[in-house]
Design a protein around this motif. Structure first.
Motif, PDB file in Angstrom:
ATOM      1  N   PHE A  63       0.934  -1.261  -0.168  1.00 18.40           N
ATOM      2  CA  PHE A  63      -0.463  -0.206   0.266  1.00 18.40           C
ATOM      3  C   PHE A  63       0.929   1.599   0.131  1.00 18.40           C
ATOM      4  O   PHE A  63       0.788   2.035  -0.321  1.00 18.40           O
ATOM      5  CB  PHE A  63      -0.853  -0.152   1.664  1.00 18.40           C
ATOM      6  CG  PHE A  63      -1.814   1.395   0.972  1.00 18.40           C
ATOM      7  CD1 PHE A  63      -3.506   1.385   0.616  1.00 18.40           C
ATOM      8  CD2 PHE A  63      -1.256   1.904   2.116  1.00 18.40           C
ATOM      9  CE1 PHE A  63      -3.517   2.398   0.536  1.00 18.40           C
ATOM     10  CE2 PHE A  63      -2.576   3.329   2.578  1.00 18.40           C
ATOM     11  CZ  PHE A  63      -3.448   3.620   1.454  1.00 18.40           C
ATOM     12  N   GLN A  64       2.174   1.155   0.622  1.00 21.20           N
ATOM     13  CA  GLN A  64       3.081   2.911   1.230  1.00 21.20           C
ATOM     14  C   GLN A  64       3.310   2.873  -0.385  1.00 21.20           C
ATOM     15  O   GLN A  64       3.614   4.499  -0.377  1.00 21.20           O
ATOM     16  CB  GLN A  64       4.527   2.288   1.570  1.00 21.20           C
ATOM     17  CG  GLN A  64       3.721   1.454   3.031  1.00 21.20           C
ATOM     18  CD  GLN A  64       2.836   2.586   3.811  1.00 21.20           C
ATOM     19  OE1 GLN A  64       3.380   3.460   3.872  1.00 21.20           O
ATOM     20  NE2 GLN A  64       1.923   1.813   4.472  1.00 21.20           N
ATOM     21  N   ASP A  65       3.349   2.239  -1.937  1.00 21.00           N
ATOM     22  CA  ASP A  65       4.150   2.812  -2.875  1.00 21.00           C
ATOM     23  C   ASP A  65       3.044   3.658  -3.142  1.00 21.00           C
ATOM     24  O   ASP A  65       3.108   4.416  -4.070  1.00 21.00           O
ATOM     25  CB  ASP A  65       4.574   1.631  -3.772  1.00 21.00           C
ATOM     26  CG  ASP A  65       5.828   1.337  -3.032  1.00 21.00           C
ATOM     27  OD1 ASP A  65       6.218   1.572  -2.635  1.00 21.00           O
ATOM     28  OD2 ASP A  65       5.926  -0.244  -4.222  1.00 21.00           O
ATOM     29  N   ALA A  66       1.726   3.529  -2.972  1.00 26.59           N
ATOM     30  CA  ALA A  66       0.762   4.186  -3.722  1.00 26.59           C
ATOM     31  C   ALA A  66       0.636   5.230  -3.487  1.00 26.59           C
ATOM     32  O   ALA A  66       0.256   6.321  -4.152  1.00 26.59           O
ATOM     33  CB  ALA A  66      -0.750   4.044  -3.584  1.00 26.59           C
ATOM     34  N   ALA A  67       1.159   6.263  -2.202  1.00 21.43           N
ATOM     35  CA  ALA A  67       1.118   7.785  -1.943  1.00 21.43           C
ATOM     36  C   ALA A  67       2.263   8.440  -3.147  1.00 21.43           C
ATOM     37  O   ALA A  67       1.498   9.711  -4.133  1.00 21.43           O
ATOM     38  CB  ALA A  67       1.690   7.808  -0.412  1.00 21.43           C
ATOM     39  N   PRO A  68       3.475   8.692  -3.133  1.00 21.75           N
ATOM     40  CA  PRO A  68       4.147   8.747  -4.108  1.00 21.75           C
ATOM     41  C   PRO A  68       4.065   9.002  -5.184  1.00 21.75           C
ATOM     42  O   PRO A  68       4.007   9.420  -6.143  1.00 21.75           O
ATOM     43  CB  PRO A  68       5.737   7.843  -4.132  1.00 21.75           C
ATOM     44  CG  PRO A  68       5.183   6.616  -3.186  1.00 21.75           C
ATOM     45  CD  PRO A  68       4.194   6.839  -2.269  1.00 21.75           C
ATOM     46  N   LEU A  69       3.174   7.719  -5.855  1.00 23.08           N
ATOM     47  CA  LEU A  69       2.731   7.086  -7.109  1.00 23.08           C
ATOM     48  C   LEU A  69       1.170   9.061  -7.336  1.00 23.08           C
ATOM     49  O   LEU A  69       1.322   9.215  -8.164  1.00 23.08           O
ATOM     50  CB  LEU A  69       2.021   6.391  -7.397  1.00 23.08           C
ATOM     51  CG  LEU A  69       2.739   5.579  -8.082  1.00 23.08           C
ATOM     52  CD1 LEU A  69       1.743   3.993  -8.017  1.00 23.08           C
ATOM     53  CD2 LEU A  69       3.257   6.004  -9.278  1.00 23.08           C
ATOM     54  N   VAL A  70       0.228   8.445  -6.268  1.00 22.09           N
ATOM     55  CA  VAL A  70      -0.580   9.609  -6.425  1.00 22.09           C
ATOM     56  C   VAL A  70       0.124  11.069  -5.818  1.00 22.09           C
ATOM     57  O   VAL A  70      -0.863  12.096  -6.725  1.00 22.09           O
ATOM     58  CB  VAL A  70      -1.530   9.578  -5.098  1.00 22.09           C
ATOM     59  CG1 VAL A  70      -2.688  10.811  -5.184  1.00 22.09           C
ATOM     60  CG2 VAL A  70      -2.546   7.952  -5.352  1.00 22.09           C
ATOM     61  N   SER A  71       0.739  11.125  -5.191  1.00 18.00           N
ATOM     62  CA  SER A  71       1.680  12.201  -5.475  1.00 18.00           C
ATOM     63  C   SER A  71       2.190  13.179  -6.409  1.00 18.00           C
ATOM     64  O   SER A  71       2.143  14.342  -7.128  1.00 18.00           O
ATOM     65  CB  SER A  71       2.220  12.876  -4.135  1.00 18.00           C
ATOM     66  OG  SER A  71       3.700  12.712  -4.966  1.00 18.00           O
ATOM     67  N   GLY A  72       2.063  12.477  -7.348  1.00 20.10           N
ATOM     68  CA  GLY A  72       3.333  12.794  -8.617  1.00 20.10           C
ATOM     69  C   GLY A  72       1.800  12.980  -9.526  1.00 20.10           C
ATOM     70  O   GLY A  72       1.742  13.752 -10.207  1.00 20.10           O
TER      71      GLY A  72
END
Ligand SMILES: [Fe+2]
Length: 334
Positions: A63-72
């Motif tokens: 789940f953790q990898d979702a946040a950097p993608l979404v901030s992109g």
């Protein structure tokens, strides 16, 4: 309501658009942002394949990898939201299951921005978009990708995906409640005719209401095994018709204001009879975007010419499905 009627209705509202947009300008051009968001989209596809496959295999996903993608995605939307909104349709060559979650995430951020959400809330909105259909990972492929109409029994299985998605997310650690509710409630409708619980109006969480709008838009503008994609303008016209029953007041209108009546990437026929692609919006004149003219009346290629419809007499007569003529929009717009 026809596409013409929605154009007329949006024209009435264009005064608000002028007010809202007059102080705003895109930080980069559509073309520049398409190049950047294209790369990010590729990374997001890799992540989507991974988490959906993990869920199918019954494994916990990262789940953790979702946040950097979404901030992109959020950065992209703030640089040029027309490009961010268009990339999903322009690159729609991959499997719908993977592209849909990314498209919904980006479009949800765009609508959340229009609703004035804080950066923190936009991140939740984007993450909820990414995972809203995670329950479909455990729906049998034979139902998910059935070429024909679903039977009543198959439909019932399909309708379990919000609850199953909620269960999958709940089993993971630390998933925010807004994301859980977005997943569980994204098929609820304003008038109470949705599922799984038949919630009405304000009972539906704000993120789920927003997901409901962008989910329908992406589903109808996408190619599926059982249907051709519909042009964005026609989908927005349909959603405008359903706005009172299915969606919360003003949400569809705000979404149309963000995307434009003719979203970037739309293929249109002009009053001259020539055809071209919408390359940028004119926020002060939503019915007269910038168009790259590239085909004649008979769909024969022409020397490309950029026209700003806000300057001159040309106007848009109709939207055309480029697939019907074997025209590839992405290379034309770059
Ligand atoms: Fe769904």
């Amino acid at each position: 309501m026809s596409a013409d009627e929605v154009r007329a209705a949006m024209k009435e509202k264009s005064v608000d658009t002028v007010r809202e947009k007059s102080g705003e300008s895109d930080l980069v051009s559509v073309q520049d942002e398409l190049r950047r968001v294209d790369k990010l989209y590729g990374e997001a596809l890799g992540y989507a394949r991974q988490f959906i496959d993990d869920v199918r295999d019954g494994k916990p996903f990262d789940f953790q990898d979702a946040a950097p993608l979404v901030s992109g995605f959020i950065d992209s939307v703030f640089r040029n939201e027309s490009a961010a909104a268009a990339i999903g349709r322009l690159k729609a060559f991959d499997e719908y299951t993977y592209t849909h979650c990314i498209n919904v995430s980006i479009l949800a951020v765009i609508l959340g921005k229009k609703l004035g959400y804080s950066p923190e809330k936009l991140e939740l909105v984007g993450i909820a978009g990414l995972f809203h259909d995670v329950g479909k990972a455990v729906i049998p492929e034979s139902i998910l990708n059935k070429p024909g109409k679903l039977t009543e029994d198959e439909m019932e299985v399909m309708r379990t995906h919000p609850l199953r998605g909620y269960g999958i997310l709940k089993a993971q650690q630390n998933i925010p409640v807004e994301v859980l509710r977005g997943t569980l409630e994204h098929h609820e409708k304003y008038d109470g005719s949705g599922y799984p619980r038949g919630l009405k109006g304000e009972q539906i969480s704000d993120i789920a209401r927003l997901l409901a709008v962008v989910d329908v838009y992406d589903a109808l503008t996408s190619r599926r095994v059982y249907k051709e994609p519909m042009p964005p303008t026609k989908v927005l016209a349909l959603m405008y018709k359903w706005r009172v029953t299915d969606f919360h007041p003003n949400t569809v209108e705000l979404f149309i204001k963000s995307l434009g009546v003719y979203p970037v990437g739309s293929f249109v026929r002009l009053s001259s009879g020539l055809h071209g692609v919408v390359t940028d919006l004119n926020p002060l004149d939503p019915l007269r975007p910038k168009v790259r003219v590239a085909y004649d009346e008979n769909m024969q290629p022409l020397e490309v010419k950029d026209e700003d419809l806000s300057q001159g007499d040309l106007s848009i007569m109709d939207v055309v499905n480029p697939d019907d003529h074997g025209i590839e929009i992405y290379s034309l717009i770059q």
